[in-house]
Design a protein around this motif. Structure first.
Motif, PDB file in Angstrom:
ATOM      1  N   VAL A   1       0.747  -1.159   0.089  1.00  0.00           N
ATOM      2  CA  VAL A   1      -0.031  -0.211   0.089  1.00  0.00           C
ATOM      3  C   VAL A   1       0.956   1.331   0.052  1.00  0.00           C
ATOM      4  O   VAL A   1       0.686   2.187  -0.660  1.00  0.00           O
ATOM      5  CB  VAL A   1      -1.055   0.055   1.168  1.00  0.00           C
ATOM      6  CG1 VAL A   1      -1.740   1.362   1.340  1.00  0.00           C
ATOM      7  CG2 VAL A   1      -2.078  -1.036   1.199  1.00  0.00           C
ATOM      8  N   LYS A   2       2.027   1.154   0.526  1.00  0.00           N
ATOM      9  CA  LYS A   2       2.982   2.240   0.882  1.00  0.00           C
ATOM     10  C   LYS A   2       3.472   2.594  -0.403  1.00  0.00           C
ATOM     11  O   LYS A   2       3.858   3.812  -0.900  1.00  0.00           O
ATOM     12  CB  LYS A   2       3.956   2.273   1.961  1.00  0.00           C
ATOM     13  CG  LYS A   2       4.685   3.282   2.268  1.00  0.00           C
ATOM     14  CD  LYS A   2       5.612   2.817   3.540  1.00  0.00           C
ATOM     15  CE  LYS A   2       6.487   3.865   4.089  1.00  0.00           C
ATOM     16  NZ  LYS A   2       7.360   3.483   5.271  1.00  0.00           N
TER      17      LYS A   2
ATOM     18  N   GLU B   1       2.060   2.061  -3.354  1.00  0.00           N
ATOM     19  CA  GLU B   1       0.979   2.172  -3.988  1.00  0.00           C
ATOM     20  C   GLU B   1       1.039   1.124  -5.232  1.00  0.00           C
ATOM     21  O   GLU B   1       0.363   1.440  -6.255  1.00  0.00           O
ATOM     22  CB  GLU B   1       1.024   3.709  -4.757  1.00  0.00           C
ATOM     23  CG  GLU B   1       0.976   4.556  -3.676  1.00  0.00           C
ATOM     24  CD  GLU B   1       0.872   6.044  -4.334  1.00  0.00           C
ATOM     25  OE1 GLU B   1       0.990   6.237  -5.622  1.00  0.00           O
ATOM     26  OE2 GLU B   1       1.126   6.953  -3.517  1.00  0.00           O
ATOM     27  N   ASN B   2       1.261  -0.169  -4.951  1.00  0.00           N
ATOM     28  CA  ASN B   2       1.038  -1.205  -5.812  1.00  0.00           C
ATOM     29  C   ASN B   2      -0.163  -1.836  -5.389  1.00  0.00           C
ATOM     30  O   ASN B   2      -0.350  -2.958  -4.592  1.00  0.00           O
ATOM     31  CB  ASN B   2       2.290  -2.367  -5.509  1.00  0.00           C
ATOM     32  CG  ASN B   2       3.359  -1.896  -6.153  1.00  0.00           C
ATOM     33  OD1 ASN B   2       3.550  -0.824  -7.033  1.00  0.00           O
ATOM     34  ND2 ASN B   2       4.653  -2.285  -5.422  1.00  0.00           N
ATOM     35  N   HIS B   3      -1.436  -1.429  -5.982  1.00  0.00           N
ATOM     36  CA  HIS B   3      -2.702  -1.666  -5.292  1.00  0.00           C
ATOM     37  C   HIS B   3      -3.188  -2.969  -5.622  1.00  0.00           C
ATOM     38  O   HIS B   3      -3.693  -3.600  -4.740  1.00  0.00           O
ATOM     39  CB  HIS B   3      -3.711  -0.476  -5.743  1.00  0.00           C
ATOM     40  CG  HIS B   3      -3.256   0.934  -5.164  1.00  0.00           C
ATOM     41  ND1 HIS B   3      -3.089   1.100  -3.879  1.00  0.00           N
ATOM     42  CD2 HIS B   3      -2.928   2.054  -5.790  1.00  0.00           C
ATOM     43  CE1 HIS B   3      -2.688   2.440  -3.523  1.00  0.00           C
ATOM     44  NE2 HIS B   3      -2.565   2.744  -4.842  1.00  0.00           N
TER      45      HIS B   3
ATOM     46  N   TYR C   1      -8.087   0.000   1.150  1.00  0.00           N
ATOM     47  CA  TYR C   1      -7.673   1.150   0.597  1.00  0.00           C
ATOM     48  C   TYR C   1      -7.133   0.733  -0.729  1.00  0.00           C
ATOM     49  O   TYR C   1      -7.390   1.564  -1.512  1.00  0.00           O
ATOM     50  CB  TYR C   1      -6.419   1.617   1.473  1.00  0.00           C
ATOM     51  CG  TYR C   1      -5.831   3.126   0.998  1.00  0.00           C
ATOM     52  CD1 TYR C   1      -6.397   4.264   0.942  1.00  0.00           C
ATOM     53  CD2 TYR C   1      -4.514   2.756   0.044  1.00  0.00           C
ATOM     54  CE1 TYR C   1      -5.636   5.418   0.387  1.00  0.00           C
ATOM     55  CE2 TYR C   1      -4.184   3.904  -0.379  1.00  0.00           C
ATOM     56  CZ  TYR C   1      -4.479   5.100  -0.241  1.00  0.00           C
ATOM     57  OH  TYR C   1      -3.831   6.424  -0.679  1.00  0.00           O
ATOM     58  N   ALA C   2      -6.410  -0.198  -0.810  1.00  0.00           N
ATOM     59  CA  ALA C   2      -5.937  -0.743  -2.226  1.00  0.00           C
ATOM     60  C   ALA C   2      -7.112  -0.981  -3.128  1.00  0.00           C
ATOM     61  O   ALA C   2      -6.948  -0.480  -4.259  1.00  0.00           O
ATOM     62  CB  ALA C   2      -4.971  -2.102  -1.927  1.00  0.00           C
TER      63      ALA C   2
ATOM     64  N   SER D   1      -8.308   2.227  -4.252  1.00  0.00           N
ATOM     65  CA  SER D   1      -7.254   2.972  -5.229  1.00  0.00           C
ATOM     66  C   SER D   1      -7.226   2.445  -6.600  1.00  0.00           C
ATOM     67  O   SER D   1      -6.300   3.148  -7.423  1.00  0.00           O
ATOM     68  CB  SER D   1      -6.003   3.056  -4.457  1.00  0.00           C
ATOM     69  OG  SER D   1      -6.012   3.584  -3.307  1.00  0.00           O
TER      70      SER D   1
END
Length: 145
Positions: A109-110, A112-114, A140-141, A144
């Motif tokens: 997640v950090k 941004e590899n959702h 969240y993933a 996103s």
């Protein structure tokens, strides 16, 4: 501090005893380094922690928890690619190591590899369903994408 002193005493006793490599592994010297490294993390001595964790891996290259701890240290230092490699190694060595999957979930997640985070967080949830952060990260993933 007691944990550090206790691990240091174990390490010094084993290393000064002129034992073979096999005996050293049996006496769990790698775990002593790993535990002392973890204790160093708790008191924010990250360089000392890294040194001890590296030594644990040198002595026992298949110690999954050591790779997990290195991954966590790298993630905290902002070295996300290195963190990802170490955490992948941890889950490869021990596919049921819950903590490594939890750390991989939050790292994806950090980073941004959702889509990857969805898969990894789902696995983390399967292994540790009571760790609510994984549900939050997976949500969240998903949102996103």
């Amino acid at each position: 501090m007691r944990k550090i002193d206790g691990c240091t005493q174990i390490i010094n006793n084993i290393e000064s005893s002129n034992r073979s490599f096999i005996t050293i592994q049996t006496l769990d010297l790698p775990s002593a380094y790993l535990n002392r490294g973890y204790a160093y993390v708790a008191i924010s001595k990250r360089d000392d922690a890294r040194s001890d964790i590296d030594k644990a891996i040198e002595l026992q290259p298949k110690l999954a928890m050591a790779y997990n701890n290195l991954g966590w240290l790298d993630g905290e230092a902002g070295k996300l690619e290195s963190a990802d490699r170490n955490l992948k190694q941890a889950t490869s060595l021990d596919p049921k190591l819950e903590l490594a999957w939890n750390n991989r979930c939050s790292l994806q997640v950090k980073m941004e590899n959702h889509s990857n985070a969805l898969k990894i967080c789902t696995r983390a949830i399967e292994l540790s369903p009571k760790y609510s952060d994984n549900f939050v990260y997976r949500s969240y993933a998903y949102l996103s994408l």
